[in-house]
Design an enzyme around this catalytic site. Structure first.
Site, PDB file in Angstrom:
ATOM      1  N   GLU A 108       0.855  -1.192   0.000  1.00  0.00           N
ATOM      2  CA  GLU A 108       0.000   0.000   0.000  1.00  0.00           C
ATOM      3  C   GLU A 108       0.892   1.244   0.000  1.00  0.00           C
ATOM      4  O   GLU A 108       1.133   1.828  -1.020  1.00  0.00           O
ATOM      5  CB  GLU A 108      -0.939   0.005   1.217  1.00  0.00           C
ATOM      6  CG  GLU A 108      -1.955  -1.130   1.170  1.00  0.00           C
ATOM      7  CD  GLU A 108      -3.199  -0.851   1.971  1.00  0.00           C
ATOM      8  OE1 GLU A 108      -3.815   0.202   1.806  1.00  0.00           O
ATOM      9  OE2 GLU A 108      -3.557  -1.730   2.783  1.00  0.00           O
ATOM     10  N   GLU A 149      -0.847  -1.000  13.588  1.00  0.00           N
ATOM     11  CA  GLU A 149      -2.163  -0.823  12.970  1.00  0.00           C
ATOM     12  C   GLU A 149      -3.270  -1.371  13.878  1.00  0.00           C
ATOM     13  O   GLU A 149      -4.335  -0.787  13.995  1.00  0.00           O
ATOM     14  CB  GLU A 149      -2.185  -1.579  11.634  1.00  0.00           C
ATOM     15  CG  GLU A 149      -3.492  -1.490  10.879  1.00  0.00           C
ATOM     16  CD  GLU A 149      -3.388  -2.114   9.494  1.00  0.00           C
ATOM     17  OE1 GLU A 149      -2.510  -2.981   9.283  1.00  0.00           O
ATOM     18  OE2 GLU A 149      -4.167  -1.728   8.612  1.00  0.00           O
TER      19      GLU A 149
HETATM   20  C1  BGC Z   1      -5.118   1.124   5.258  1.00  0.00           C
HETATM   21  C2  BGC Z   1      -5.731   1.998   6.305  1.00  0.00           C
HETATM   22  C3  BGC Z   1      -6.807   2.757   5.608  1.00  0.00           C
HETATM   23  C4  BGC Z   1      -7.828   1.721   5.252  1.00  0.00           C
HETATM   24  C5  BGC Z   1      -9.137   2.200   4.776  1.00  0.00           C
HETATM   25  C6  BGC Z   1      -6.146   0.121   4.882  1.00  0.00           C
HETATM   26  O1  BGC Z   1      -5.735  -0.869   4.055  1.00  0.00           O
HETATM   27  O2  BGC Z   1      -3.926   0.585   5.646  1.00  0.00           O
HETATM   28  O3  BGC Z   1      -4.948   2.558   7.208  1.00  0.00           O
HETATM   29  O4  BGC Z   1      -7.289   3.872   6.219  1.00  0.00           O
HETATM   30  O5  BGC Z   1      -7.317   0.725   4.437  1.00  0.00           O
HETATM   31  O6  BGC Z   1     -10.013   1.744   5.611  1.00  0.00           O
END
Ligand code: BGC
Length: 722
Positions: free
Chosen positions: A343, A602
């Site tokens: 990401e 996270e």
């Molecule tokens: C990210 C988050 C992001 C989310 C959306 C994830 O995959 O890592 O931090 O805000 O997707 O809900």
């Protein structure tokens, strides 16, 4: 800047191999200054006569390239000789790597067909003021570089034995310069160097290097080798419960560094990519490695450190450090969710959750000014905000994510006091409100649509990432909040915002009529923090009761967490706020610290009590969002708040707690240094709290509920403990 240069690319596509563009030129007589203006479709590194130009890493950074592409300007006068050779290596970078990692074949193909474009203009200024330019055009050549592969997620491959024997012509691209803008953000640089702590063998028999700190950047290693020896390095954030190397949580990101050695002692580091890691596994390495051979180089936007937090509690200090490292690791030109998996995107929801903390830890005015300009550029015609900025085709229209459009500029204004950011973003802010107004199912609320809701809330039903708070509740609450920020911003700018004021009143009225009960911690938090509850004190009390009934544990996700402690301490529940802050068991901020975290996770339980991982598919160990708790420490525990934008006037209302012996917080504001510290002392057998306060501007000091107006200066106040 007038561009006479043309975009060029190698005449034959080099595939994965990074191209080097070459231009030889003579200086000419009486040249007093040389400036290189340059950018690329990818990331570049320029060398003039073999010397690296500037210290910008991963230039030109990441913007919404088609609309806004930054170019850099380097003063290269000192590198100039009579006869010169300018070489520029261009890697795929964000421009041409398939981003995000789940991009389909069509998207990947599209990226793969983009040329490795370069545009450069070297301006040579004569002593008499005359100008001569060396520009990218058909006169340049291209050759293959030693970097055989480089990409954002998958890493880099370099063959130090490779020498290009052929050069090829370049072609000029049909591509204009109208989207080129001068460098607007902070430059990205190597900022910290972390020495390896140990090299060890895991139970599986693998050789692993531990840096003791998760960083974003790359490894620099030195090795004595024979030509053809191989170095292969995998990156990981944590070890599994058996103590083995682990990086399944990187998902499709290969994050590999491969290097073919030349003869002798040599030092290498990747040039055109980055990784998020604390551990590296040496899949192949000549000789017996020792820690002295490895350094982790932390690479991020060059920001001035402004805030510092320290306390008598070592776990809390580690948490503060993790917040700062989380920011370093995720402020690499764009505020990203995480730096390691496939990401590394500018997720808006994460940025709005963390922006206040970020703006206190570091001076991020420039950083956000650039990112928010990309947001305005990428905003959809209907006014919704792409989930990630720069946009990567991930959709838009989620409450609390899109609200980055109002929350971030307003916070940057509050922290630094410069209305320019509001001026730049005001249309974007208004258009966003317009989007909600025209897309909601029910007037004066935000109902319907698809939202991330209270993402990762612990009260989520089994199998869901979304907490139990009602989507319409959250969305409508943010509709009210964002509208209130448009009103405030408009007033700063001298705009007529009466229409937004009426809208705001209507939203609040309708909200109160519709949502007559609050069911979750996050719903209560929002109802109070956004001033929506009819009786704020009663709702805050209800929140405190609920937190206690839930076992004195937070249940909040991305939406509720940033405001939770603020609401508690704002309404007489400071004690409970500290209980949550200082809690060590899951779920809490300190739980990951007890598990050895060196950045913010996270998930509250990224590593669970039994040592298992929360999951493999969504488990980042460097996700700054929950680090937003630090702004509570600045604003409430130490009590430093801007009473006027930019801290032109400060409100200093520290809230000590007996579970901490002392706390010390400083903040370098635009008006000077604010410092607030308190400690528990004993004087003549009497227990007291001693406060030391420094303010650079006229302020209000509030101690034990008593307010005092003070001039700039230093104050020591001792109060008997109650
Ligand atoms: C990210 C988050 C992001 C989310 C959306 C994830 O995959 O890592 O931090 O805000 O997707 O809900």
């Amino acid at each position: 800047m007038e561009w006479s240069a043309k975009w060029i690319a190698p005449a034959q596509d080099m595939g994965d191999v990074c191209a080097v563009f070459v231009k030889e030129f003579s200086k000419g007589d009486n040249i007093s200054k040389a400036e290189l203006f340059i950018t690329a479709m990818g990331v570049y590194e320029a060398r003039l006569n073999g010397v690296r130009v500037g210290d910008f890493v991963l230039a030109p950074g990441w913007t919404s390239y088609e609309k806004r592409q930054q170019y850099q300007c380097y003063d290269v006068t000192g590198l100039l000789k009579e006869e010169n050779s300018l070489e520029v290596t261009v890697g795929k970078g964000w421009y041409r790597s398939p981003i995000p990692g789940w991009t389909n074949e069509e998207g990947k193909n599209k990226k793969a067909h983009l040329p490795a474009g370069l545009i450069a203009q070297l301006v040579l200024t004569g002593e008499d003021g005359s100008k001569k330019v060396v520009i990218t055009d058909e006169s340049w050549t291209a050759k293959e570089s030693r970097i055989r592969f480089s990409e954002i997620y998958d890493g880099e491959t370099c063959d130090a034995t490779f020498e290009a024997t052929e050069t090829q012509p370049v072609v000029c691209l049909e591509k204009g310069t109208q989207n080129l803008i001068p460098q607007q953000g902070e430059k990205i640089r190597e900022e910290e160097y972390v020495a390896a702590e140990r090299v060890f063998t895991t139970p599986k028999g693998e050789t692993v290097v531990d840096f003791g700190q998760e960083v974003t950047g790359y490894v620099r290693f030195t090795v004595d080798a024979k030509a053809g020896d191989r170095v292969e390095i995998s990156h990981g954030e944590v070890l599994d419960k058996e103590g083995n190397f682990y990086n399944a949580n990187y998902r499709s990101a290969k994050a590999k560094l491969c290097y073919t050695c030349k003869d002798g002692v040599q030092t290498y580091q990747p040039h055109l990519t980055f990784f998020g890691f604390r551990f590296i596994r040496l899949d192949s390495f000549p000789g017996t490695p020792v820690p002295e051979q490895f350094t982790a180089v932390a690479v991020h936007s060059h920001m001035k450190r402004t805030g510092r937090l320290s306390s008598s509690n070592p776990l809390l200090n580690r948490l503060f450090s993790n917040v700062v490292w989380g920011q370093r690791g995720n402020f690499l030109d764009v505020p990203t969710d995480c730096p390691q998996r496939d990401e590394r995107l500018g997720w808006t929801g994460d940025a709005q959750a963390f922006v206040k903390t970020a703006s206190y830890n570091y001076d991020v005015e420039r950083f956000f000014t650039k990112w928010l300009a990309d947001m305005a550029a990428d905003q959809f015609a209907d006014g919704s905000i792409p989930h990630v900025i720069p946009a990567c085709g991930l959709g838009s229209g989620s409450a609390a994510w899109d609200d980055a459009a109002t929350i971030c500029p307003w916070q940057i204004y509050m922290t630094y006091g410069n209305p320019e950011i509001l001026r730049q973003q005001f249309d974007c802010m208004k258009n966003y409100i317009g989007f909600i107004t025209s897309s909601t199912k029910d007037e004066y609320l935000w109902t319907g649509g698809t939202h991330y809701e209270d993402w990762l809330g612990l009260d989520a039903p089994v199998g869901s990432y979304k907490g139990s708070s009602r989507a319409d509740f959250i969305a409508s609450a943010f509709y009210a909040h964002s509208t209130s920020l448009v009103v405030k911003a408009g007033k700063v700018l001298g705009e007529d915002v009466s229409g937004y004021e009426t809208l705001y009143d209507n939203i609040v009225k309708t909200f109160r009529k519709t949502f007559t009960d609050y069911r979750t911690q996050t719903e209560m938090v929002l109802a109070v923090h956004f001033g929506l509850a009819e009786d704020l004190q009663k709702t805050a009390d209800q929140l405190a009761e609920k937190v206690i009934a839930d076992g004195s544990k937070l249940q909040t996700g991305f939406v509720g967490t940033p405001y939770l402690l603020h609401v508690l301490s704002g309404y007489g529940h400071t004690d409970l706020a500290y209980t949550l802050l200082l809690r060590r068991e899951y779920p809490s901020w300190l739980y990951p610290v007890t598990k050895g975290a060196t950045t913010i996770w996270e998930h509250w339980d990224g590593i669970m009590e039994n040592g298992d991982f929360w999951s493999t598919d969504m488990n980042s160990f460097n996700h700054y969002a929950y680090g937003s708790v630090a702004d509570w420490v600045y604003e409430e525990a130490a009590g430093i708040k801007p009473e006027e934008p930019g801290f032109a006037r400060v409100r200093i209302a520290p809230k000590p707690d007996s579970r901490l012996e002392w706390l010390e917080v400083s903040l370098e504001t635009r008006h000077g240094l604010v410092r607030s510290s308190w400690s528990h002392i004993e004087e003549n057998g009497c227990k007291k709290v001693r406060y030391e306060i420094i303010t650079p501007s006229p302020s209000v000091i509030v101690i034990d509920g008593k307010e005092k107006e003070v001039e700039a200066g230093e104050y020591v106040i001792c109060v008997d403990e109650i």
